[in-house]
Design a protein around this motif. Structure first.
Motif, PDB file in Angstrom:
ATOM      1  N   ASP A 123     -51.413  10.509  32.124  1.00 11.10           N
ATOM      2  CA  ASP A 123     -50.292  10.422  31.185  1.00 11.10           C
ATOM      3  C   ASP A 123     -50.710  11.012  29.847  1.00 11.10           C
ATOM      4  O   ASP A 123     -51.840  10.811  29.409  1.00 11.10           O
ATOM      5  CB  ASP A 123     -49.888   8.967  30.971  1.00 11.10           C
ATOM      6  N   ALA A 124     -49.789  11.709  29.215  1.00  4.97           N
ATOM      7  CA  ALA A 124     -50.143  12.311  27.927  1.00  4.97           C
ATOM      8  C   ALA A 124     -48.956  12.232  26.979  1.00  4.97           C
ATOM      9  O   ALA A 124     -47.801  12.163  27.394  1.00  4.97           O
ATOM     10  CB  ALA A 124     -50.555  13.755  28.114  1.00  4.97           C
ATOM     11  N   GLN A 125     -49.260  12.220  25.702  1.00  7.76           N
ATOM     12  CA  GLN A 125     -48.229  12.129  24.673  1.00  7.76           C
ATOM     13  C   GLN A 125     -48.749  12.799  23.409  1.00  7.76           C
ATOM     14  O   GLN A 125     -49.950  12.782  23.139  1.00  7.76           O
ATOM     15  CB  GLN A 125     -47.945  10.652  24.378  1.00  7.76           C
ATOM     16  N   LYS A 126     -47.825  13.408  22.675  1.00  6.42           N
ATOM     17  CA  LYS A 126     -48.218  14.002  21.404  1.00  6.42           C
ATOM     18  C   LYS A 126     -47.564  13.204  20.275  1.00  6.42           C
ATOM     19  O   LYS A 126     -46.389  12.839  20.365  1.00  6.42           O
ATOM     20  CB  LYS A 126     -47.760  15.462  21.365  1.00  6.42           C
ATOM     21  N   ASP A 135     -53.956  10.328  25.488  1.00  3.02           N
ATOM     22  CA  ASP A 135     -53.637  10.308  26.916  1.00  3.02           C
ATOM     23  C   ASP A 135     -54.020   8.993  27.573  1.00  3.02           C
ATOM     24  O   ASP A 135     -54.520   8.073  26.929  1.00  3.02           O
ATOM     25  CB  ASP A 135     -54.261  11.511  27.640  1.00  3.02           C
ATOM     26  N   ASP A 136     -53.704   8.925  28.858  1.00  2.00           N
ATOM     27  CA  ASP A 136     -53.903   7.745  29.689  1.00  2.00           C
ATOM     28  C   ASP A 136     -53.309   6.498  29.037  1.00  2.00           C
ATOM     29  O   ASP A 136     -52.159   6.518  28.651  1.00  2.00           O
ATOM     30  CB  ASP A 136     -55.389   7.573  30.021  1.00  2.00           C
ATOM     31  N   ASP A 137     -54.106   5.420  28.883  1.00  2.00           N
ATOM     32  CA  ASP A 137     -53.491   4.171  28.416  1.00  2.00           C
ATOM     33  C   ASP A 137     -53.114   4.185  26.937  1.00  2.00           C
ATOM     34  O   ASP A 137     -52.436   3.276  26.472  1.00  2.00           O
ATOM     35  CB  ASP A 137     -54.386   2.959  28.751  1.00  2.00           C
ATOM     36  N   LEU A 138     -53.511   5.211  26.202  1.00  2.00           N
ATOM     37  CA  LEU A 138     -53.052   5.298  24.803  1.00  2.00           C
ATOM     38  C   LEU A 138     -51.636   5.871  24.728  1.00  2.00           C
ATOM     39  O   LEU A 138     -50.932   5.659  23.740  1.00  2.00           O
ATOM     40  CB  LEU A 138     -53.982   6.195  23.973  1.00  2.00           C
ATOM     41  N   ALA A 139     -51.239   6.596  25.768  1.00  2.00           N
ATOM     42  CA  ALA A 139     -49.910   7.207  25.747  1.00  2.00           C
ATOM     43  C   ALA A 139     -48.850   6.121  25.872  1.00  2.00           C
ATOM     44  O   ALA A 139     -48.985   5.205  26.682  1.00  2.00           O
ATOM     45  CB  ALA A 139     -49.777   8.221  26.871  1.00  2.00           C
ATOM     46  N   GLY A 140     -47.817   6.220  25.058  1.00  2.00           N
ATOM     47  CA  GLY A 140     -46.711   5.267  25.127  1.00  2.00           C
ATOM     48  C   GLY A 140     -47.006   3.951  24.431  1.00  2.00           C
ATOM     49  O   GLY A 140     -46.228   3.007  24.511  1.00  2.00           O
TER      50      GLY A 140
END
Ligand code: ADP
Ligand code: MG
Length: 693
Positions: free
Chosen positions: A173-176, A200-205
């Motif tokens: 999972d990734a997020q900017k 990314d991963d568990d930091l995303a969202g």
């Protein structure tokens, strides 16, 4: 002194984090992160801590490998676990990031301005050779998607074509995110700067726009490209390692022991209200009542959570309506300076996110949807000062009700469903639609804002600019004295032998010097909001109820307007709480209720009094029209209906003459006919003849 290695990290984990690792093993794989506090690494070995900051890529790699190879008593094998490092003591301001910080481990603090949706990102691609069917794995780095150079099968070795096999590739999972400097770090109207972050991963969202966080990670740079090709300029991007969410109010304001002593002494001062009012916009003459209300807004009431799950806001909203040039904007700018977490913005010019929030698909999100926080979200747990509130965008208009009352902003657009927090007080300013304020028209008609929105304000003040010799002289003298002080200090600064002493300037400045300096007042406010939670005394409660019932009673007589609604009662409670907080009191007494009843009455008299009858009428704000006007419209409609029965359609002269018999003036009739026509309630059947629809 050690050098980082897998072995060193294993020692560290075993000595300092064994309990946490067992805990993680219990919750693996739902939880995949081991959170490590930087000071613990320092305690273990200063040199290792320093190495982490200087060479994070290698050191973090060691730590991750140590974690996944550690022998666990339970039947668990850690794969894809992360060591996340928080509480780096030194934070760098976003505006101070320089090339020397590149590839170093840094921590920045700020507000989340934008966040994309969470989407999968490929980290290891499985490529199938279209010729022989062999699978070649290609780890994927940042940004660009890479295909294998040649097939791994020695017999084949072809350079393509390859097909990506999804179910054998690895995704994460990734997020900017875009983080913006906190308003408290910006004094004096600087524009906040931003930094983009990949997580990314568990930091995303994990976070939403408006959240206050401390982010740590490795600062990367990447090359800009323009139409001519690659540029020599590089942009910055933070490769996020950890996120620490700050949900406490005013954590950023430090209050020392000496500060507390001073605050407690000030709180006992019988002149404290005067002192605080005298510290709000001293360069602006007059407006004592408005300044008093602004002071109470800074201290605010208390948010309450009821057992049925409901939350009642403690923040109060104030609206200043008035003629141009009466210092509305100046008052707002001053309030921002005093309020912890204050944000100043204008209803019309603010960013694409406007006042509330917006979801867009743009370049930032690389085709993904991005949620962007507007002013009321960025001012969460602070004060939003919105100038020219009447000029806000249509989108904002519809989400403002929720933002002001529930203090949340819900967004449901395309794939994005989110609820952002907007737990802030709102200080708005609005100009009358037709330039100047007209006392004889209801306020809702004069400012471009729906009545439902106006009724959300706890207090509305009308600042008119009516020439009067006494007041004008005082204002003129005040303004000139303020400018004189400014002139003296400017000359002294620019000319070497000006002959102006600091004493001269201090003396001239006296008139515009705040009684308490902004810094001190901010600490005072932060202290009360953290420590003072007053409770109402019986006699004060009775005072409020009597006052409210007394007003309501005016509406009991037949044919009377509804003077006030329960909204005003809630406003009274919030104000009373704030009033007690100002003097650091844990009880709300009749002193507080008397003070706020005076302020509330001043506001009600200005905005809710029917100019024709002189009576209070809540509908002037809540519906946009007072009862007397509504009654007249009823009468007029009856007249037209009667005439219509008698002669098919009602001629204007007849309407006017019959209306005059009922005591309605000719101009009013003409005005009302126009309004009824544009509202579609009557139609003009032929020249100057009307029918009721
Ligand atoms: P508005 O936003 O209401 O149109 P501004 O805040 O821009 O007005 O004020 C115009 C100018 O007039 C400001 O420089 C302000 O300092 C000055 N001014 C207006 N009223 C006062 C007052 N009562 N005391 C001191 N200055 C005032
Ligand atoms: Mg203005």
């Amino acid at each position: 002194m050690v050098q980082s290695s897998i072995q060193v990290w294993e020692d560290f984990f075993k000595r300092y984090y064994w309990e946490n690792i067992l805990e993680l093993a219990k919750n693996f794989p739902e939880k995949r992160s081991l959170v490590v506090q930087f000071p613990d690494i320092e305690r273990f070995d200063m040199e290792l801590a320093r190495e982490l900051l200087e060479h994070p890529d290698l050191v973090i790699k060691h730590s991750n490998e140590a974690l996944s190879s550690i022998d666990l008593p339970a039947d668990v094998v850690f794969t894809e676990t992360h060591v996340r490092i928080i509480k780096i003591p030194e934070r760098i301001q976003i505006r101070e990031l320089r090339s020397e910080n590149i590839n170093k481990f840094i921590a920045v603090s700020g507000l989340i301005r934008k966040a994309t949706e969470v989407r999968p990102k490929i980290i290891n691609g499985a490529f199938k050779c279209q010729k022989c069917g062999e699978i070649t794995f290609m780890p994927q780095g940042e940004g660009k998607f890479v295909e294998p150079f040649e097939c791994e099968n020695d017999v084949c070795g072809r350079k393509g074509a390859f097909k990506l096999v999804h179910d054998q590739s690895e995704f994460i999972d990734a997020q900017k995110l875009r983080i913006q400097e906190s308003p408290d770090d910006l004094r004096g109207g600087e524009q906040p700067q931003t930094l983009d972050v990949d997580v990314d991963d568990d930091l995303a969202g994990l976070v939403s726009p408006g959240d206050r966080i401390v982010l740590s990670g490795v600062l990367r740079s990447f090359q800009r490209s323009n139409r001519e090709g690659k540029s020599t300029f590089f942009d910055l991007l933070l490769d996020g390692n950890s996120i620490d969410i700050e949900d406490k109010e005013f954590e950023d304001i430090e209050i020392s022991k000496e500060d507390i002593e001073e605050i407690v002494t000030l709180g006992k001062d019988p002149e404290i209200y005067k002192k605080i009012i005298g510290s709000i916009a001293p360069s602006i003459y007059g407006y004592e009542e408005v300044k008093e209300a602004m002071a109470l807004q800074l201290f605010s009431g208390m948010a309450k959570h009821l057992p049925d799950g409901a939350r009642i806001r403690g923040d109060m909203h104030i609206l200043l309506v008035g003629d141009p040039g009466v210092a509305k904007s100046q008052l707002l700018r001053y309030a921002v300076k005093l309020a912890p977490r204050g944000i100043y913005t204008s209803g019309k010019s603010s960013t694409s996110a406007g006042l509330t929030a917006t979801a867009v698909k743009d370049e930032f999100g690389d085709g993904r949807w991005t949620l962007e926080a507007g002013a009321l979200v960025l001012a969460d747990m602070g004060l939003a000062c919105v100038d020219e509130l009447d000029k806000m965008e249509a989108d904002d208009r519809s989400s403002m009700h929720e933002a002001m009352e529930q203090q949340t902003i819900s967004i449901a657009k395309a794939g994005i469903m989110a609820t952002l927090k907007s737990r802030c007080a709102l200080l708005g300013a609005a100009n009358p639609k037709f330039g100047r304020f007209d006392r004889y028209e209801p306020i809702a008609k004069q400012i471009n804002m729906p009545p439902a929105l106006l009724s959300r304000f706890d207090l509305i003040f009308i600042l008119t600019d009516e020439p009067s010799v006494n007041r004008d002289t005082a204002i003129a003298e005040h303004i000139l004295k303020a400018h004189y002080a400014g002139e003296l200090s400017t000359r002294r600064k620019n000319i070497v032998n000006s002959g102006i002493s600091t004493d001269d300037i201090t003396k001239a400045m006296e008139i515009i010097r705040p009684v308490l300096e902004a810094e001190k007042l901010r600490k005072y406010i932060a202290y009360t909001k953290r420590n003072i939670f007053p409770i109402i005394q019986d006699d004060a409660r009775k005072h409020l109820i009597d006052f409210y019932l007394g007003l309501r009673k005016q509406g009991e007589a037949p044919d009377s307007p509804v003077p006030v609604t329960a909204r005003q009662l809630e406003a009274l409670i919030r104000l009373a709480e704030a009033s007690a907080r100002v003097r650091l009191s844990n009880v709300i007494t009749t002193d507080d209720t008397s003070r706020i009843i005076r302020i509330v009455m001043a506001s009600l008299k200005q905005v809710m009094t029917d100019p024709e009858t002189g009576r209070l009428d809540a509908d002037i704000v809540n519906v946009g029209m007072g009862k007397s006007q509504r009654d007249r419209i009823k009468v007029l409609r009856e007249i037209i209906r009667d005439l219509q029965k008698e002669m098919g359609a009602a001629p204007i002269e007849e309407i006017i003459s019959r209306a005059e018999e009922s005591g309605i003036k000719k101009e009013t009739v003409e005005d009302m006919i126009q309004k009824l026509k544009s509202a579609g309630e009557i139609i003009e059947s032929s020249n100057d003849r009307f029918r009721v629809v």
